[in-house]
Scaffold this motif. Structure first.
Motif, PDB file in Angstrom:
ATOM      1  N   GLY A 103       8.512 -10.629  -6.915  1.00 38.41           N
ATOM      2  CA  GLY A 103       7.467  -9.797  -6.335  1.00 38.41           C
ATOM      3  C   GLY A 103       6.336 -10.661  -5.842  1.00 38.41           C
ATOM      4  N   ILE A 104       5.964 -10.523  -4.581  1.00 37.94           N
ATOM      5  CA  ILE A 104       4.930 -11.361  -3.975  1.00 37.94           C
ATOM      6  C   ILE A 104       3.748 -10.480  -3.593  1.00 37.94           C
ATOM      7  CG2 ILE A 104       6.465 -13.187  -3.194  1.00 37.94           C
ATOM      8  CD1 ILE A 104       6.637 -11.861  -0.503  1.00 37.94           C
ATOM      9  N   ASP A 105       2.570 -11.000  -3.885  1.00 30.54           N
ATOM     10  CA  ASP A 105       1.343 -10.256  -3.596  1.00 30.54           C
ATOM     11  C   ASP A 105       0.177 -11.232  -3.645  1.00 30.54           C
ATOM     12  OD1 ASP A 105      -0.273  -8.169  -2.957  1.00 30.54           O
ATOM     13  OD2 ASP A 105      -0.344  -7.299  -4.968  1.00 30.54           O
ATOM     14  N   GLY A 106      -0.993 -10.766  -3.259  1.00 30.28           N
ATOM     15  CA  GLY A 106      -2.187 -11.593  -3.260  1.00 30.28           C
ATOM     16  C   GLY A 106      -3.371 -10.843  -3.813  1.00 30.28           C
ATOM     17  N   CYS A 107      -4.352 -11.595  -4.299  1.00 29.52           N
ATOM     18  CA  CYS A 107      -5.598 -11.023  -4.801  1.00 29.52           C
ATOM     19  C   CYS A 107      -6.752 -11.901  -4.320  1.00 29.52           C
ATOM     20  CB  CYS A 107      -5.590 -10.903  -6.316  1.00 29.52           C
ATOM     21  SG  CYS A 107      -5.475 -12.472  -7.189  1.00 29.52           S
ATOM     22  N   LEU A 109     -10.252 -13.950  -4.369  1.00 23.69           N
ATOM     23  CA  LEU A 109     -11.067 -14.729  -5.294  1.00 23.69           C
ATOM     24  C   LEU A 109     -12.543 -14.373  -5.094  1.00 23.69           C
ATOM     25  CD1 LEU A 109      -9.286 -18.187  -4.960  1.00 23.69           C
ATOM     26  CD2 LEU A 109      -8.889 -16.382  -6.646  1.00 23.69           C
ATOM     27  N   LYS A 110     -13.323 -14.509  -6.135  1.00 20.49           N
ATOM     28  CA  LYS A 110     -14.724 -14.053  -6.107  1.00 20.49           C
ATOM     29  C   LYS A 110     -15.702 -15.207  -6.299  1.00 20.49           C
ATOM     30  CE  LYS A 110     -13.252  -9.635  -8.061  1.00 20.49           C
ATOM     31  NZ  LYS A 110     -13.416  -8.665  -9.162  1.00 20.49           N
ATOM     32  N   GLY A 111     -15.260 -16.412  -5.949  1.00 21.84           N
ATOM     33  CA  GLY A 111     -16.145 -17.564  -6.070  1.00 21.84           C
ATOM     34  C   GLY A 111     -17.072 -17.694  -4.869  1.00 21.84           C
ATOM     35  N   ARG A 112     -17.705 -18.870  -4.764  1.00 22.44           N
ATOM     36  CA  ARG A 112     -18.677 -19.098  -3.689  1.00 22.44           C
ATOM     37  C   ARG A 112     -18.001 -19.183  -2.330  1.00 22.44           C
ATOM     38  NH1 ARG A 112     -23.013 -24.157  -3.597  1.00 22.44           N
ATOM     39  NH2 ARG A 112     -24.109 -23.545  -1.675  1.00 22.44           N
ATOM     40  N   TYR A 113     -16.798 -19.759  -2.288  1.00 21.88           N
ATOM     41  CA  TYR A 113     -16.093 -19.936  -1.014  1.00 21.88           C
ATOM     42  C   TYR A 113     -14.986 -18.904  -0.812  1.00 21.88           C
ATOM     43  CZ  TYR A 113     -18.522 -24.413  -0.941  1.00 21.88           C
ATOM     44  OH  TYR A 113     -19.500 -25.390  -0.933  1.00 21.88           O
ATOM     45  N   ASP A 114     -14.958 -17.897  -1.630  1.00 24.39           N
ATOM     46  CA  ASP A 114     -13.981 -16.805  -1.512  1.00 24.39           C
ATOM     47  C   ASP A 114     -12.548 -17.357  -1.541  1.00 24.39           C
ATOM     48  OD1 ASP A 114     -16.053 -15.003  -1.459  1.00 24.39           O
ATOM     49  OD2 ASP A 114     -16.236 -15.090   0.734  1.00 24.39           O
ATOM     50  N   GLY A 115     -11.691 -16.831  -0.675  1.00 23.83           N
ATOM     51  CA  GLY A 115     -10.293 -17.235  -0.648  1.00 23.83           C
ATOM     52  C   GLY A 115      -9.382 -16.161  -1.231  1.00 23.83           C
ATOM     53  N   VAL A 116      -8.080 -16.391  -1.121  1.00 26.25           N
ATOM     54  CA  VAL A 116      -7.055 -15.457  -1.595  1.00 26.25           C
ATOM     55  C   VAL A 116      -6.032 -16.249  -2.393  1.00 26.25           C
ATOM     56  CG1 VAL A 116      -5.287 -13.778  -0.950  1.00 26.25           C
ATOM     57  CG2 VAL A 116      -7.400 -13.932   0.382  1.00 26.25           C
ATOM     58  N   LEU A 117      -5.609 -15.698  -3.527  1.00 23.70           N
ATOM     59  CA  LEU A 117      -4.569 -16.321  -4.350  1.00 23.70           C
ATOM     60  C   LEU A 117      -3.276 -15.539  -4.171  1.00 23.70           C
ATOM     61  CD1 LEU A 117      -4.951 -17.845  -7.815  1.00 23.70           C
ATOM     62  CD2 LEU A 117      -3.069 -16.284  -7.457  1.00 23.70           C
ATOM     63  N   LEU A 118      -2.256 -16.167  -3.583  1.00 31.12           N
ATOM     64  CA  LEU A 118      -0.937 -15.568  -3.399  1.00 31.12           C
ATOM     65  C   LEU A 118      -0.029 -16.017  -4.541  1.00 31.12           C
ATOM     66  CD1 LEU A 118      -0.477 -16.204   0.436  1.00 31.12           C
ATOM     67  CD2 LEU A 118      -1.558 -14.257  -0.702  1.00 31.12           C
ATOM     68  N   SER A 119       0.805 -15.129  -5.016  1.00 33.85           N
ATOM     69  CA  SER A 119       1.645 -15.435  -6.175  1.00 33.85           C
ATOM     70  C   SER A 119       3.033 -14.846  -5.992  1.00 33.85           C
ATOM     71  CB  SER A 119       1.011 -14.890  -7.459  1.00 33.85           C
ATOM     72  OG  SER A 119       0.824 -13.490  -7.375  1.00 33.85           O
ATOM     73  N   ALA A 120       3.994 -15.474  -6.657  1.00 32.10           N
ATOM     74  CA  ALA A 120       5.384 -14.996  -6.725  1.00 32.10           C
ATOM     75  C   ALA A 120       5.717 -14.803  -8.193  1.00 32.10           C
ATOM     76  CB  ALA A 120       6.338 -15.982  -6.068  1.00 32.10           C
ATOM     77  N   ILE A 121       5.989 -13.552  -8.592  1.00 34.19           N
ATOM     78  CA  ILE A 121       6.183 -13.187  -9.984  1.00 34.19           C
ATOM     79  C   ILE A 121       7.601 -12.657 -10.161  1.00 34.19           C
ATOM     80  CG2 ILE A 121       5.274 -11.887 -11.931  1.00 34.19           C
ATOM     81  CD1 ILE A 121       3.301 -13.845 -10.652  1.00 34.19           C
ATOM     82  N   SER A 122       8.266 -13.135 -11.201  1.00 34.19           N
ATOM     83  CA  SER A 122       9.606 -12.664 -11.532  1.00 34.19           C
ATOM     84  C   SER A 122       9.577 -11.977 -12.900  1.00 34.19           C
ATOM     85  CB  SER A 122      10.600 -13.822 -11.528  1.00 34.19           C
ATOM     86  OG  SER A 122      11.910 -13.355 -11.796  1.00 34.19           O
ATOM     87  N   VAL A 123      10.762 -11.615 -13.395  1.00 38.50           N
ATOM     88  CA  VAL A 123      10.913 -10.937 -14.689  1.00 38.50           C
ATOM     89  C   VAL A 123      11.905 -11.743 -15.513  1.00 38.50           C
ATOM     90  CG1 VAL A 123      11.530  -8.805 -15.855  1.00 38.50           C
ATOM     91  CG2 VAL A 123      10.465  -8.723 -13.601  1.00 38.50           C
ATOM     92  N   ASP A 124      11.509 -12.088 -16.747  1.00 40.20           N
ATOM     93  CA  ASP A 124      12.397 -12.886 -17.591  1.00 40.20           C
ATOM     94  C   ASP A 124      13.459 -12.007 -18.255  1.00 40.20           C
ATOM     95  OD1 ASP A 124      11.039 -11.505 -19.553  1.00 40.20           O
ATOM     96  OD2 ASP A 124       9.832 -13.203 -20.196  1.00 40.20           O
TER      97      ASP A 124
END
Length: 465
Positions: A103-107, A109-124
């Motif tokens: 499952g791929i999605d992004g959230c 970031l709330k720091g000074r320079y903003d940005g987006v964190l993209l991730s790939a999540i699986s299930v064990d």
């Protein structure tokens, strides 16, 4: 703590009130002292890259820079653009023991320079979250997604052509763009629009899907859970953010390793529960083998109903919805004491008796079976016994027979007394006189008792007659 909350704290504690901007700048200075500088940490990323690759061989730490060099001779420092991170332990464990699902999605970031964190999540194997890779990009756009997916493709063993994976992503914005383009085509040519929508939209891209990979997951909730899991570090500087996420992953894998050592066999507890549930459900099915890997399964219709619990009966109302309050039936009482035990058949055994009775129970009052006189509830029947005249005749006959026997005994005694000429003396003498006459006293008393009994019996018989 937000500047407004700091201002309220200062007002209540020290009775002072400061401008918002002054509190904001002071808070930023304190954050840089505790967590590090937002701008200076970007310069440490290359050194951090070498440290990660040195300690974790086979990992991926790829930084992409944005060049602001306008001419070839200009010497301008590179500007950070994106970074891709995937640890070797995450990649290998995903290929060996995780579900073939990403499952791929992004959230944001709330720091000074903003940005987006993209991730790939699986299930064990135990139905738990398993982060595979993540990246920090400037914005969520086509170029940033291609950067993330291309490096992710290199990580998940692209040479293995037999591996089938399922991907799930949030395509809400992409679907909105498709609707916009379809409406634009409709405004240009209605003929093309009608040809396009004659087939359902879900069939438009069916040719690009493979029928091989299958998954039971129909939602992308694992990525939402991951975004919530890292919510506390999304305000940190870039280096603090990446290293804090590394520590969270390391702790998670450490606890999973020790938890996995307590598992019995090769099947995880969650999968074992699922197999037990399937086994219980399969009791309603009958399988017929057709080949080595083909079976015909028939599901039975039984074992589907169950009793459902009720609420507390004390809460029931006494008034009915239609007829009002329901009354109890009329009390019916039978004459006599109520019977507590069951009425048994004639061939059944009574309490404490054998099951084999020699004679059936018969009432002496009504002459019926199955009860006695004490439990009889019917009127008495007419007595059919012998009349009193017949009874008196029987008694007279018995008395005559008895008198004849006694008289015979006395007659024999009298004959003996006459023979000795001493009969009168026997009747009018005492025992001493009898002894003087030479008679046996015992024999003489027996004769006298028999004679007295004869007289009494004869008197009774005369009275009965």
């Amino acid at each position: 703590m937000k500047p407004t909350a700091i201002n309220e704290f200062l007002l209540q504690k020290y009775h002072i009130q400061l401008p918002y901007q002054r509190i904001y700048r002071a808070r930023r200075i304190i954050q840089e002292i505790n967590e590090g500088s937002y701008s200076k940490f970007y310069a440490r990323l290359p050194a951090y890259d070498g440290l990660v690759l040195e300690k974790n061989l086979g990992s991926k730490f790829i930084i992409e820079y944005e060049s602001r060099q306008e001419h070839e001779l200009d010497t301008v420092d590179p500007v950070f653009l994106r970074v891709f991170i995937c640890f070797c332990a995450c990649a290998r464990d995903f290929l060996k023991g995780c579900t073939p699902f990403l499952g791929i999605d992004g959230c944001h970031l709330k720091g000074r320079y903003d940005g987006v964190l993209l991730s790939a999540i699986s299930v064990d194997g135990n139905k738990g979250l398993f982060p595979v890779a993540y990246t920090v990009v400037e914005v969520e756009c086509k170029e940033s997604w291609l950067f993330f997916l291309n490096h992710l493709h290199d990580v998940i063993d692209p040479e293995d052509t037999k591996r089938l994976l399922n991907f799930m992503s949030d395509k809400q914005k992409g679907l909105a763009d498709v609707e916009f383009e379809i409406n634009a085509i409709k405004s240009m040519d209605t003929t093309i629009y009608e040809w396009l929508i004659k087939d359902p939209k879900k069939l438009w891209a069916r040719h690009a899907f493979d029928v091989g990979p299958k998954s039971e997951y129909i939602t992308n909730n694992m990525t939402y859970s991951f975004n919530q899991w890292i919510s506390a570090i999304r305000t940190k500087p870039i280096l603090t953010l990446i290293d804090a996420l590394r520590l969270k992953l390391m702790d998670r894998m450490y606890h999973k390793f020790h938890k996995g050592q307590s598992f019995y066999g090769t099947i995880t507890p969650m999968v074992r529960k699922k197999l037990i549930k399937i086994q219980e459900t399969s009791r309603d099915c009958i399988s017929h083998g057709g080949a080595d890997d083909e079976f015909e399964v028939i599901e039975l219709g039984g074992r589907r109903e169950m009793f459902h619990p009720l609420d507390d009966l004390a809460d029931l109302r006494e008034d009915g919805p239609i007829y009002g309050v329901v009354q109890s039936p009329r009390l019916r009482r039978i004459q006599g004491r109520p019977q507590k035990s069951r009425r048994k058949d004639p061939d059944e055994a009574l309490n404490g008796e054998s099951s084999q009775r020699s004679t059936s129970l018969r009432c002496s009052k009504c002459n019926m079976v199955s009860h006695n006189k004490r439990k009889c509830k019917r009127p008495p029947m007419k007595d059919k016994r012998a009349s009193s005249s017949q009874t008196v005749g029987v008694k007279v006959a018995l008395n005559s027979i008895y008198s004849s026997l006694v008289f015979s005994c006395l007659l024999a005694a009298a004959i003996v007394g006459i023979a000795l000429n001493r009969t009168v003396l026997i009747l009018n003498s005492d025992v001493k006189d009898l002894e003087l006459l030479g008679l046996n006293p015992d024999f003489t008393l027996l004769i006298m008792l028999l004679f007295a009994l004869h007289l009494e019996t004869g008197t009774l018989g005369c009275q009965n007659v």
